[in-house]
Scaffold this motif. Structure first.
Motif, PDB file in Angstrom:
ATOM      1  N   LEU A   1       0.895  -0.955   0.105  1.00 58.25           N
ATOM      2  CA  LEU A   1       0.033  -0.005  -0.107  1.00 58.25           C
ATOM      3  C   LEU A   1       0.883   1.145   0.027  1.00 58.25           C
ATOM      4  O   LEU A   1       1.868   1.650   1.045  1.00 58.25           O
ATOM      5  CB  LEU A   1      -0.922  -0.035   1.099  1.00 58.25           C
ATOM      6  CG  LEU A   1      -1.687  -1.155   1.316  1.00 58.25           C
ATOM      7  CD1 LEU A   1      -2.431  -0.986   2.852  1.00 58.25           C
ATOM      8  CD2 LEU A   1      -2.999  -1.025   0.293  1.00 58.25           C
ATOM      9  N   PRO A   2       0.834   2.240  -0.950  1.00 55.78           N
ATOM     10  CA  PRO A   2       1.502   3.383  -1.213  1.00 55.78           C
ATOM     11  C   PRO A   2       1.202   4.321   0.222  1.00 55.78           C
ATOM     12  O   PRO A   2      -0.337   4.344   0.470  1.00 55.78           O
ATOM     13  CB  PRO A   2       1.372   3.887  -2.209  1.00 55.78           C
ATOM     14  CG  PRO A   2      -0.060   3.303  -2.608  1.00 55.78           C
ATOM     15  CD  PRO A   2      -0.136   1.976  -2.125  1.00 55.78           C
ATOM     16  N   GLY A   3       2.167   5.192   0.578  1.00 58.67           N
ATOM     17  CA  GLY A   3       1.727   6.134   1.678  1.00 58.67           C
ATOM     18  C   GLY A   3       1.499   5.407   2.981  1.00 58.67           C
ATOM     19  O   GLY A   3       0.959   6.004   3.968  1.00 58.67           O
ATOM     20  N   ARG A   4       1.777   4.033   3.137  1.00 57.74           N
ATOM     21  CA  ARG A   4       1.687   3.155   4.447  1.00 57.74           C
ATOM     22  C   ARG A   4       2.944   2.603   4.783  1.00 57.74           C
ATOM     23  O   ARG A   4       3.706   2.577   3.910  1.00 57.74           O
ATOM     24  CB  ARG A   4       0.599   2.204   4.360  1.00 57.74           C
ATOM     25  CG  ARG A   4      -0.684   2.709   4.044  1.00 57.74           C
ATOM     26  CD  ARG A   4      -1.415   3.299   5.364  1.00 57.74           C
ATOM     27  NE  ARG A   4      -2.602   3.649   5.278  1.00 57.74           N
ATOM     28  CZ  ARG A   4      -3.242   4.759   4.733  1.00 57.74           C
ATOM     29  NH1 ARG A   4      -2.311   5.962   4.290  1.00 57.74           N
ATOM     30  NH2 ARG A   4      -4.436   5.159   4.630  1.00 57.74           N
ATOM     31  N   THR A   5       3.574   2.748   5.930  1.00 63.05           N
ATOM     32  CA  THR A   5       4.643   1.985   6.451  1.00 63.05           C
ATOM     33  C   THR A   5       4.816   0.931   6.364  1.00 63.05           C
ATOM     34  O   THR A   5       3.850  -0.102   6.003  1.00 63.05           O
ATOM     35  CB  THR A   5       5.134   2.674   7.901  1.00 63.05           C
ATOM     36  OG1 THR A   5       4.036   1.744   8.876  1.00 63.05           O
ATOM     37  CG2 THR A   5       4.800   4.086   8.161  1.00 63.05           C
ATOM     38  N   ALA A   6       6.121   0.367   6.296  1.00 60.88           N
ATOM     39  CA  ALA A   6       5.967  -1.348   6.475  1.00 60.88           C
ATOM     40  C   ALA A   6       5.167  -2.026   7.619  1.00 60.88           C
ATOM     41  O   ALA A   6       4.444  -2.940   7.072  1.00 60.88           O
ATOM     42  CB  ALA A   6       7.617  -1.722   6.660  1.00 60.88           C
ATOM     43  N   LEU A   7       5.257  -1.178   8.574  1.00 61.33           N
ATOM     44  CA  LEU A   7       4.144  -1.884   9.788  1.00 61.33           C
ATOM     45  C   LEU A   7       2.912  -1.786   9.464  1.00 61.33           C
ATOM     46  O   LEU A   7       2.306  -3.033   9.418  1.00 61.33           O
ATOM     47  CB  LEU A   7       4.850  -1.219  11.059  1.00 61.33           C
ATOM     48  CG  LEU A   7       3.925  -1.448  12.290  1.00 61.33           C
ATOM     49  CD1 LEU A   7       4.353  -2.875  12.495  1.00 61.33           C
ATOM     50  CD2 LEU A   7       4.116  -0.572  13.562  1.00 61.33           C
ATOM     51  N   GLU A   8       2.466  -0.771   8.816  1.00 59.76           N
ATOM     52  CA  GLU A   8       1.093  -0.491   8.582  1.00 59.76           C
ATOM     53  C   GLU A   8       0.785  -1.527   7.348  1.00 59.76           C
ATOM     54  O   GLU A   8      -0.583  -2.136   7.183  1.00 59.76           O
ATOM     55  CB  GLU A   8       0.816   0.995   8.171  1.00 59.76           C
ATOM     56  CG  GLU A   8       0.963   1.820   9.315  1.00 59.76           C
ATOM     57  CD  GLU A   8       0.838   3.346   8.885  1.00 59.76           C
ATOM     58  OE1 GLU A   8       0.272   4.213   9.633  1.00 59.76           O
ATOM     59  OE2 GLU A   8       1.318   3.560   7.586  1.00 59.76           O
ATOM     60  N   ASN A   9       1.602  -1.857   6.569  1.00 57.99           N
ATOM     61  CA  ASN A   9       1.128  -2.662   5.300  1.00 57.99           C
ATOM     62  C   ASN A   9       1.274  -4.069   5.914  1.00 57.99           C
ATOM     63  O   ASN A   9       0.271  -4.668   5.412  1.00 57.99           O
ATOM     64  CB  ASN A   9       2.472  -2.820   4.248  1.00 57.99           C
ATOM     65  CG  ASN A   9       2.077  -1.811   3.116  1.00 57.99           C
ATOM     66  OD1 ASN A   9       1.527  -2.352   2.342  1.00 57.99           O
ATOM     67  ND2 ASN A   9       2.665  -0.554   3.358  1.00 57.99           N
ATOM     68  N   VAL A  10       2.005  -4.605   6.700  1.00 53.52           N
ATOM     69  CA  VAL A  10       1.770  -6.080   7.447  1.00 53.52           C
ATOM     70  C   VAL A  10       0.611  -6.108   8.260  1.00 53.52           C
ATOM     71  O   VAL A  10      -0.004  -6.974   8.640  1.00 53.52           O
ATOM     72  CB  VAL A  10       3.173  -6.216   8.066  1.00 53.52           C
ATOM     73  CG1 VAL A  10       2.958  -7.687   9.025  1.00 53.52           C
ATOM     74  CG2 VAL A  10       4.287  -6.399   7.250  1.00 53.52           C
ATOM     75  N   MET A  11       0.236  -4.856   8.922  1.00 50.21           N
ATOM     76  CA  MET A  11      -0.708  -5.030   9.898  1.00 50.21           C
ATOM     77  C   MET A  11      -2.126  -5.048   9.264  1.00 50.21           C
ATOM     78  O   MET A  11      -3.203  -5.400   9.683  1.00 50.21           O
ATOM     79  CB  MET A  11      -0.825  -3.696  10.662  1.00 50.21           C
ATOM     80  CG  MET A  11       0.209  -3.655  11.909  1.00 50.21           C
ATOM     81  SD  MET A  11       0.059  -1.760  12.806  1.00 50.21           S
ATOM     82  CE  MET A  11      -1.575  -1.651  13.069  1.00 50.21           C
ATOM     83  N   ALA A  12      -2.063  -4.710   8.029  1.00 48.26           N
ATOM     84  CA  ALA A  12      -3.337  -4.508   7.143  1.00 48.26           C
ATOM     85  C   ALA A  12      -4.283  -5.616   7.157  1.00 48.26           C
ATOM     86  O   ALA A  12      -5.486  -5.586   7.539  1.00 48.26           O
ATOM     87  CB  ALA A  12      -3.093  -4.278   5.790  1.00 48.26           C
ATOM     88  N   PRO A  13      -3.943  -6.988   6.927  1.00 47.02           N
ATOM     89  CA  PRO A  13      -4.794  -8.212   6.799  1.00 47.02           C
ATOM     90  C   PRO A  13      -5.236  -8.263   8.261  1.00 47.02           C
ATOM     91  O   PRO A  13      -6.455  -8.790   8.450  1.00 47.02           O
ATOM     92  CB  PRO A  13      -3.902  -9.409   6.741  1.00 47.02           C
ATOM     93  CG  PRO A  13      -2.523  -8.873   5.995  1.00 47.02           C
ATOM     94  CD  PRO A  13      -2.389  -7.446   6.577  1.00 47.02           C
ATOM     95  N   LEU A  14      -4.759  -7.813   9.353  1.00 47.04           N
ATOM     96  CA  LEU A  14      -5.102  -8.053  10.770  1.00 47.04           C
ATOM     97  C   LEU A  14      -6.291  -7.370  11.153  1.00 47.04           C
ATOM     98  O   LEU A  14      -7.100  -7.265  12.028  1.00 47.04           O
ATOM     99  CB  LEU A  14      -4.004  -7.867  11.789  1.00 47.04           C
ATOM    100  CG  LEU A  14      -2.833  -8.974  11.729  1.00 47.04           C
ATOM    101  CD1 LEU A  14      -1.700  -8.446  12.619  1.00 47.04           C
ATOM    102  CD2 LEU A  14      -3.297 -10.440  12.054  1.00 47.04           C
ATOM    103  N   MET A  15      -6.719  -6.195  10.329  1.00 49.34           N
ATOM    104  CA  MET A  15      -7.440  -5.025  10.651  1.00 49.34           C
ATOM    105  C   MET A  15      -8.926  -5.923  10.364  1.00 49.34           C
ATOM    106  O   MET A  15      -9.941  -5.335  10.849  1.00 49.34           O
ATOM    107  CB  MET A  15      -7.614  -4.096   9.501  1.00 49.34           C
ATOM    108  CG  MET A  15      -6.439  -3.174   9.627  1.00 49.34           C
ATOM    109  SD  MET A  15      -6.239  -2.451  11.231  1.00 49.34           S
ATOM    110  CE  MET A  15      -7.634  -1.492  11.288  1.00 49.34           C
ATOM    111  N   TYR A  16      -8.808  -7.044   9.896  1.00 49.13           N
ATOM    112  CA  TYR A  16     -10.266  -7.729   9.544  1.00 49.13           C
ATOM    113  C   TYR A  16     -10.343  -8.733  10.541  1.00 49.13           C
ATOM    114  O   TYR A  16     -11.320  -9.829  10.408  1.00 49.13           O
ATOM    115  CB  TYR A  16     -10.304  -8.186   8.072  1.00 49.13           C
ATOM    116  CG  TYR A  16     -10.239  -7.164   7.096  1.00 49.13           C
ATOM    117  CD1 TYR A  16     -11.260  -6.397   6.866  1.00 49.13           C
ATOM    118  CD2 TYR A  16      -9.065  -6.843   6.645  1.00 49.13           C
ATOM    119  CE1 TYR A  16     -11.140  -5.447   5.977  1.00 49.13           C
ATOM    120  CE2 TYR A  16      -9.072  -5.564   5.524  1.00 49.13           C
ATOM    121  CZ  TYR A  16     -10.103  -5.087   5.293  1.00 49.13           C
ATOM    122  OH  TYR A  16     -10.035  -3.984   4.525  1.00 49.13           O
ATOM    123  N   SER A  17      -9.201  -9.099  11.522  1.00 47.16           N
ATOM    124  CA  SER A  17      -9.243 -10.176  12.448  1.00 47.16           C
ATOM    125  C   SER A  17     -10.511  -9.731  13.707  1.00 47.16           C
ATOM    126  O   SER A  17     -10.802  -8.546  13.685  1.00 47.16           O
ATOM    127  CB  SER A  17      -7.920 -10.410  12.931  1.00 47.16           C
ATOM    128  OG  SER A  17      -7.007 -10.882  11.893  1.00 47.16           O
TER     129      SER A  17
END
Length: 236
Positions: free
Chosen positions: A102-118
């Motif tokens: 995801l552009p404009g998102r940090t490495a951490l935020e990119n890896v967190m993204a799938p967990l937002m639906y957990s």
């Protein structure tokens, strides 16, 4: 191998599409494959041989035209779209050639993204879990880095961490080294193999690169709509 460790099976799976002239284009003509926990399988094929079609079926993004497909002992062709999406989100991890960060998102935020639906622990501890995933791929010091500041190899490592953060049972890697130089690509594949071995996940790599395929413990060539064991082709 016990049935408890069997994750995915394809038996005589075909896939055809209807052309504008009402004829059928046969893409897959009889695929047989068994995937167990901890397997590392490479599928090699030229462009146009149906690799993407097979990946979509394995990833529950498409259905076979005929044949049997099971997911953990259950008929996967009978899963509703919602059930299939649930399996993808929970049990399948995807790594792509173009990273798809995801552009404009940090490495951490990119890896967190799938967990937002957990739900439950995975959601509330998403920052910690994503940090740990990046640590495992050697990027613990780059949590706040934007994708454009990372090298190609580092971006693919972020993509691997994202694929593994939900502890999937199967990781599907689609030409994961295609955008990398040979040395970086092999290093990334070795990392992906080690990470999936550590987690106990099966790894299926779709590739055209014989060097990448050589890292797998089972190797197949997709040709004529069928999977042929690579060792038999070498013997011929």
């Amino acid at each position: 191998m016990s049935s408890d460790s069997q994750l995915l099976t394809l038996e005589n799976v075909t896939r055809s599409v209807l052309l504008p002239d009402d004829s059928d284009l046969h893409i897959l003509t009889g695929i047989n494959l068994s995937v167990n926990e901890g397997d590392h399988i490479a599928i090699v094929g030229r462009s146009g041989t149906g690799k993407s079609t097979l990946l979509n079926i394995l990833g529950l993004l498409d259905r076979p035209t005929s044949g049997t497909m099971t997911w953990r002992g259950k008929d996967a062709t009978r899963l509703s779209a919602r059930q299939a999406a649930g399996v993808r989100g929970r049990d399948l991890g995807f790594v792509f050639q173009q990273f798809n960060l995801l552009p404009g998102r940090t490495a951490l935020e990119n890896v967190m993204a799938p967990l937002m639906y957990s739900t439950g622990r995975d959601f509330w501890q998403r920052r910690k879990l994503a940090s740990q995933a990046l640590e495992r791929v050697g990027l613990g010091s780059r949590l706040d880095s934007m994708p454009q500041t990372l090298s190609g190899g580092e971006q693919q490592r972020v993509a691997i961490a994202r694929a593994l953060v939900r502890r999937p049972r199967v990781v599907l890697a689609d030409e994961p080294t295609g955008a990398l130089d040979v040395t970086t690509g092999l290093a990334v594949m070795q990392l992906l193999d080690e990470a999936t071995v550590e987690s106990g996940a099966a790894l299926i790599t779709i590739t055209h690169d014989a060097n990448v395929a050589a890292l797998a413990r089972e190797r197949f060539r997709l040709d004529g709509g069928q999977l042929l064991p690579l060792r038999q082709e070498v013997a011929q």
